[in-house]
Design a protein around this motif. Structure first.
Motif, PDB file in Angstrom:
ATOM      1  N   GLY A 523       0.800  -1.226   0.000  1.00 50.18           N
ATOM      2  CA  GLY A 523       0.000   0.000   0.000  1.00 50.18           C
ATOM      3  C   GLY A 523       0.829   1.269   0.000  1.00 50.18           C
ATOM      4  N   ILE A 524       2.066   1.169  -0.489  1.00 52.61           N
ATOM      5  CA  ILE A 524       2.988   2.320  -0.502  1.00 52.61           C
ATOM      6  C   ILE A 524       3.138   2.810  -1.939  1.00 52.61           C
ATOM      7  CG2 ILE A 524       5.307   3.136   0.074  1.00 52.61           C
ATOM      8  CD1 ILE A 524       5.458   0.564   1.929  1.00 52.61           C
ATOM      9  N   GLU A 525       2.783   4.045  -2.202  1.00 54.24           N
ATOM     10  CA  GLU A 525       2.889   4.590  -3.553  1.00 54.24           C
ATOM     11  C   GLU A 525       4.345   4.865  -3.909  1.00 54.24           C
ATOM     12  OE1 GLU A 525       0.181   7.676  -4.627  1.00 54.24           O
ATOM     13  OE2 GLU A 525      -1.376   6.943  -3.289  1.00 54.24           O
ATOM     14  N   GLU A 526       4.589   4.969  -5.210  1.00 53.87           N
ATOM     15  CA  GLU A 526       5.946   5.109  -5.736  1.00 53.87           C
ATOM     16  C   GLU A 526       6.722   6.257  -5.085  1.00 53.87           C
ATOM     17  OE1 GLU A 526       9.309   4.478  -7.594  1.00 53.87           O
ATOM     18  OE2 GLU A 526       7.603   3.206  -8.122  1.00 53.87           O
ATOM     19  N   HIS A 527       6.055   7.377  -4.857  1.00 50.89           N
ATOM     20  CA  HIS A 527       6.754   8.562  -4.338  1.00 50.89           C
ATOM     21  C   HIS A 527       7.309   8.338  -2.938  1.00 50.89           C
ATOM     22  CE1 HIS A 527       7.948  12.688  -3.967  1.00 50.89           C
ATOM     23  NE2 HIS A 527       7.129  12.920  -2.959  1.00 50.89           N
ATOM     24  N   TRP A 528       6.682   7.429  -2.183  1.00 53.30           N
ATOM     25  CA  TRP A 528       7.125   7.199  -0.810  1.00 53.30           C
ATOM     26  C   TRP A 528       7.991   5.945  -0.691  1.00 53.30           C
ATOM     27  CZ3 TRP A 528       5.975  11.727   0.502  1.00 53.30           C
ATOM     28  CH2 TRP A 528       4.754  12.311   0.175  1.00 53.30           C
ATOM     29  N   CYS A 529       8.080   5.167  -1.741  1.00 52.53           N
ATOM     30  CA  CYS A 529       8.749   3.869  -1.694  1.00 52.53           C
ATOM     31  C   CYS A 529      10.269   4.016  -1.604  1.00 52.53           C
ATOM     32  CB  CYS A 529       8.386   3.065  -2.939  1.00 52.53           C
ATOM     33  SG  CYS A 529       9.124   1.425  -2.997  1.00 52.53           S
ATOM     34  N   THR A 530      10.879   3.266  -0.695  1.00 51.28           N
ATOM     35  CA  THR A 530      12.337   3.315  -0.515  1.00 51.28           C
ATOM     36  C   THR A 530      13.012   2.023  -0.980  1.00 51.28           C
ATOM     37  OG1 THR A 530      12.109   2.500   1.758  1.00 51.28           O
ATOM     38  CG2 THR A 530      12.159   4.889   1.456  1.00 51.28           C
ATOM     39  N   CYS A 531      12.271   1.183  -1.690  1.00 55.94           N
ATOM     40  CA  CYS A 531      12.771  -0.162  -1.999  1.00 55.94           C
ATOM     41  C   CYS A 531      13.775  -0.224  -3.146  1.00 55.94           C
ATOM     42  CB  CYS A 531      11.604  -1.087  -2.338  1.00 55.94           C
ATOM     43  SG  CYS A 531      10.847  -1.827  -0.878  1.00 55.94           S
ATOM     44  N   GLN A 532      13.639   0.659  -4.129  1.00 56.20           N
ATOM     45  CA  GLN A 532      14.486   0.548  -5.309  1.00 56.20           C
ATOM     46  C   GLN A 532      15.405   1.748  -5.437  1.00 56.20           C
ATOM     47  OE1 GLN A 532      11.120  -0.638  -8.115  1.00 56.20           O
ATOM     48  NE2 GLN A 532      12.780  -1.929  -8.841  1.00 56.20           N
ATOM     49  N   PRO A 533      16.615   1.508  -5.926  1.00 55.99           N
ATOM     50  CA  PRO A 533      17.597   2.603  -5.988  1.00 55.99           C
ATOM     51  C   PRO A 533      17.313   3.580  -7.120  1.00 55.99           C
ATOM     52  CG  PRO A 533      18.510   0.604  -6.945  1.00 55.99           C
ATOM     53  CD  PRO A 533      17.181   0.226  -6.378  1.00 55.99           C
ATOM     54  N   TYR A 534      17.749   4.799  -6.914  1.00 56.92           N
ATOM     55  CA  TYR A 534      17.717   5.830  -7.954  1.00 56.92           C
ATOM     56  C   TYR A 534      19.157   6.242  -8.233  1.00 56.92           C
ATOM     57  CZ  TYR A 534      12.642   6.614  -7.878  1.00 56.92           C
ATOM     58  OH  TYR A 534      11.285   6.482  -7.995  1.00 56.92           O
ATOM     59  N   ARG A 535      19.432   6.548  -9.484  1.00 55.76           N
ATOM     60  CA  ARG A 535      20.781   6.968  -9.864  1.00 55.76           C
ATOM     61  C   ARG A 535      20.768   8.442 -10.227  1.00 55.76           C
ATOM     62  NH1 ARG A 535      23.190   2.646 -14.036  1.00 55.76           N
ATOM     63  NH2 ARG A 535      24.997   3.991 -13.732  1.00 55.76           N
ATOM     64  N   THR A 536      21.750   9.167  -9.747  1.00 55.87           N
ATOM     65  CA  THR A 536      21.821  10.608 -10.001  1.00 55.87           C
ATOM     66  C   THR A 536      22.113  10.877 -11.467  1.00 55.87           C
ATOM     67  OG1 THR A 536      22.602  10.992  -7.751  1.00 55.87           O
ATOM     68  CG2 THR A 536      22.975  12.750  -9.350  1.00 55.87           C
ATOM     69  N   LEU A 537      21.360  11.822 -12.018  1.00 54.02           N
ATOM     70  CA  LEU A 537      21.562  12.228 -13.406  1.00 54.02           C
ATOM     71  C   LEU A 537      22.505  13.414 -13.468  1.00 54.02           C
ATOM     72  CD1 LEU A 537      17.875  12.121 -14.669  1.00 54.02           C
ATOM     73  CD2 LEU A 537      19.712  10.611 -15.420  1.00 54.02           C
ATOM     74  N   LYS A 538      23.340  13.415 -14.442  1.00 54.91           N
ATOM     75  CA  LYS A 538      24.145  14.600 -14.696  1.00 54.91           C
ATOM     76  C   LYS A 538      23.249  15.634 -15.363  1.00 54.91           C
ATOM     77  CE  LYS A 538      28.336  11.857 -15.145  1.00 54.91           C
ATOM     78  NZ  LYS A 538      29.441  11.409 -16.024  1.00 54.91           N
ATOM     79  N   ARG A 539      23.752  16.792 -15.593  1.00 59.70           N
ATOM     80  CA  ARG A 539      22.917  17.865 -16.136  1.00 59.70           C
ATOM     81  C   ARG A 539      22.566  17.588 -17.595  1.00 59.70           C
ATOM     82  NH1 ARG A 539      20.288  21.163 -12.878  1.00 59.70           N
ATOM     83  NH2 ARG A 539      20.290  22.699 -14.552  1.00 59.70           N
TER      84      ARG A 539
END
Length: 664
Positions: A523-539
């Motif tokens: 019941g956790i929406e994507e915006h609050w989910c901490t399960c999957q990693p995000y990678r920083t984008l360069k400019r």
């Protein structure tokens, strides 16, 4: 001949003894060598075990579908800004009036300390008088009407059993304007046991006490309250390290726990929580406990910011057996209020005591009075010391630890399940700007205690809780767990209670959670989910397009809500950070390739009042269209001075009122 035989016999005995001693000595010698070697080896092994530190924790959760990284609460980045706070006392005076509960007569007794009075009178023989005024409940369940007439009392006065709260004052007899001391006391008065509980039938019912602290993540409790955290590692305690919030701020997260509904679904299925009378209708968890013969209690500080009254209508009927809010409104009106200079929003002192002391003392009284007699449910919550400053809990840790030790020393933990928890972590300010700020905000602390008898009676529940410590869980699971507790104390053929409406795949934490659980299943929406990693984008070029598209959706939101005459259109200032959702199996050194549609997390500032936001957005690079739920966008800096023109609780996060616009 006989003498010679005796002499030879003695010689043989002597030689035999020598031989025996020689063999015995050799055995002992070898034995000593063996024991010494064994001792040295054992000691060496013990020392090695003691000196070898366990491998550092890398994940709170690491399952096939969810990886929540562990955060070092004392990493170099946070230590640049972390400053432990010093406790600010509300009064340095010794109590002139104190109360005690007399178990024999089951009455609260007021005591006057003559030595303190003498000191306050500058050691003169002046006369003084003490009186109290009872706090009178109003017709509205959420407020008090006034204070009743003065009632003078002397040492040893027994408080009448109908009195739940008083303001006390001692004055000079000759000059009543000279106040020696003013104080306030709240009382949990004894109630006789109902007939149906005098001869209990069926399974033993566990009591439940929920001890809540606003805005405290599992990372920050390790940092600011290490003594408390250490206590919570004791036998019977379980930390839900995969506990992930399901909404932005306090109300929707607490509503999910207490009702099993989100605000939106509640509006569709039950009633609009923004309208008067709705909170009385909602199927709150305390109603289920009350129907199961539990005594119920609730207390929360800071009347303007608490869960059911901040931009909400509150209750029109008294919701629990013991409901603190009318007493709180009296305290805030009748006692001197002190706010910390750097945090002038929350009331820190109400008279001679910190605001949270009234709350937790009320909870302690409630527990002490009834937990050994009958089943109880109570929730006791404090906002004032943790909401505005993520490091202020460090000043409170000894007091919070003292509360837990009081429960322990009174034997209350033998009877009750305790849920020691928060609604979310820090939502704005310094911590949110750290690399781990995303996790700080979304991972509230959650500790559950099971008493020994419960662990013995239901070993599978304890085993499940042990397993679930490192699996993904949510507010809806906790709601189901509370209902499970109600069912445990019911009749074997009783009906099963309805589970959380908003999460049909959620369950009680007393059953093993699936290893492959995803955020959507919890019941956790994507915006609050901490399960999957995000990678920083360069400019990269499309980052600004994403931010502009999100801001376009926000401006459309103002039009849809008929707020465009009050709220300024937003324009992009600059982008703090942009990230793209990644697969945990992709190596970090691999080159990131542009994709047509992906999930992005973007943190940006708008030009209007330098407001900061964080959005999770599905963006199509070909069509340059963004899919984003505006009401799921996080505001990451304070907004209390930006949206004074509206009362809409959600829109206040995004609206910069024309009347509040600041010049550059």
């Amino acid at each position: 001949m006989e003498s010679r035989f005796r002499a030879n016999h003695q010689l043989f005995k002597f030689l035999g003894l020598c031989y025996f001693l020689l063999i015995f000595g050799f055995v002992i010698y070898r034995s000593n060598i063996s024991w010494d070697t064994h001792f040295k080896r054992s000691t060496k092994n013990i020392l090695l075990r003691l000196s070898s530190s366990p491998e550092p924790q890398q994940y709170y959760v690491k399952t096939s579908k969810c990886q929540i990284p562990y955060v070092d609460p004392f990493n170099a980045e946070v230590m640049k800004i972390y400053k432990p706070q010093t406790l600010v006392k509300c009064s340095n005076e010794t109590d002139l009036i104190r109360t005690e509960y007399n178990e024999k007569i089951r009455r609260h007794v007021l005591h006057i300390d003559d030595k303190v009075a003498l000191k306050l009178l500058n050691f003169t023989d002046e006369e003084y008088n003490c009186f109290y005024q009872e706090i009178e409940y109003g017709n509205n369940a959420d407020n008090y009407d006034n204070l009743k007439a003065r009632k003078y009392f002397t040492n040893g006065y027994q408080v009448p059993q109908h009195v739940e709260g008083i303001i006390v004052e001692c004055q000079m007899a000759e000059d009543p304007e000279v106040v020696l001391q003013k104080d306030a006391f709240m009382f949990i008065q004894h109630r006789p046991l109902p007939k149906e509980l005098k001869k209990p039938r069926g399974p033993r019912k566990p009591s439940v006490i929920m001890y809540g602290i606003d805005s405290l993540s599992r990372i920050n409790i390790r940092r600011t309250m290490p003594k408390v955290f250490k206590y919570l590692q004791g036998p019977g305690w379980y930390e839900m390290q995969g506990y992930n919030k399901v909404a932005d701020n306090s109300f929707p997260n607490i509503l999910a726990i207490l009702s099993g509904y989100s605000e939106g679904t509640a509006k569709q299925q039950v009633c609009d929580t923004n309208k008067a009378g709705c909170l009385d209708e909602m199927p709150m968890i305390w109603k289920y406990f009350k129907n199961a013969s539990y005594l119920t209690g609730y207390a929360e500080d800071e009347s303007g910011s608490n869960h059911f009254n901040y931009l909400k209508p509150g209750f029109s009927k008294k919701p629990m057996d013991y409901y603190f809010r009318p007493l709180l409104t009296a305290l805030e009106s009748e006692m001197d209020v002190y706010r910390l200079p750097e945090h002038d929003y929350m009331r820190y002192c109400l008279g001679r005591r910190m605001a949270n002391r009234y709350i937790y003392d009320y909870g302690l009284q409630f527990t002490q009075r009834f937990v050994h007699e009958r089943p109880i449910w109570g929730m006791f919550w404090s906002n004032h010391f943790s909401h505005d400053d993520p490091f202020m809990p460090s000043a409170m840790q000894d007091i919070v630890l003292g509360d837990l030790l009081d429960f322990h020393e009174d034997g209350d933990f033998e009877e009750m399940i305790m849920i020691f928890f928060a609604d979310h972590g820090t939502r704005f300010g310094r911590l949110t700007w750290l690399k781990e700020g995303f996790l700080e905000e979304r991972l509230p602390m959650m500790f559950i205690y099971l008493p020994p008898w419960f662990r013995d009676s239901y070993p599978s529940f304890a085993q499940a809780l042990e397993l679930n410590q490192h699996r993904l869980s949510s507010n809806f699971d906790l709601h189901n767990t509370l209902k499970h507790i109600v069912e445990i104390g019911g009749t074997p053929d009783g009906p099963n209670l309805p589970r959380s409406f908003d999460c049909p795949t959620c369950q009680s934490l007393f059953y093993p959670l699936p290893e492959d659980r995803t955020c959507s299943q919890a019941g956790i929406e994507e915006h609050w989910c901490t399960c999957q990693p995000y990678r920083t984008l360069k400019r990269q070029a499309w980052v600004e397009y994403i931010a502009d598209s999100v801001i376009d959706r926000m401006n459309e939101y103002f039009v849809h809500k008929n707020l465009s005459d009050l709220c300024s259109n937003l324009t992009l200032g600059y982008i703090h950070k942009a990230e793209i959702k990644s697969d945990p199996n992709i190596e970090w050194h691999e080159e990131l390739k542009e994709v047509e549609t992906a999930v992005y997390r973007i943190k940006f500032k708008v030009e209007q009042n330098s407001a900061d936001f964080q959005a999770t957005v599905v963006y199509n690079n070909s069509t340059q269209e963004a899919e984003v739920n505006v009401e799921k966008i996080s505001r990451t800096n304070t907004y209390k001075e930006d949206s004074t023109c509206i009362d809409d609780k959600l829109a206040k996060l995004y609206c910069i009122c024309f009347s509040d616009l600041k010049s550059d």
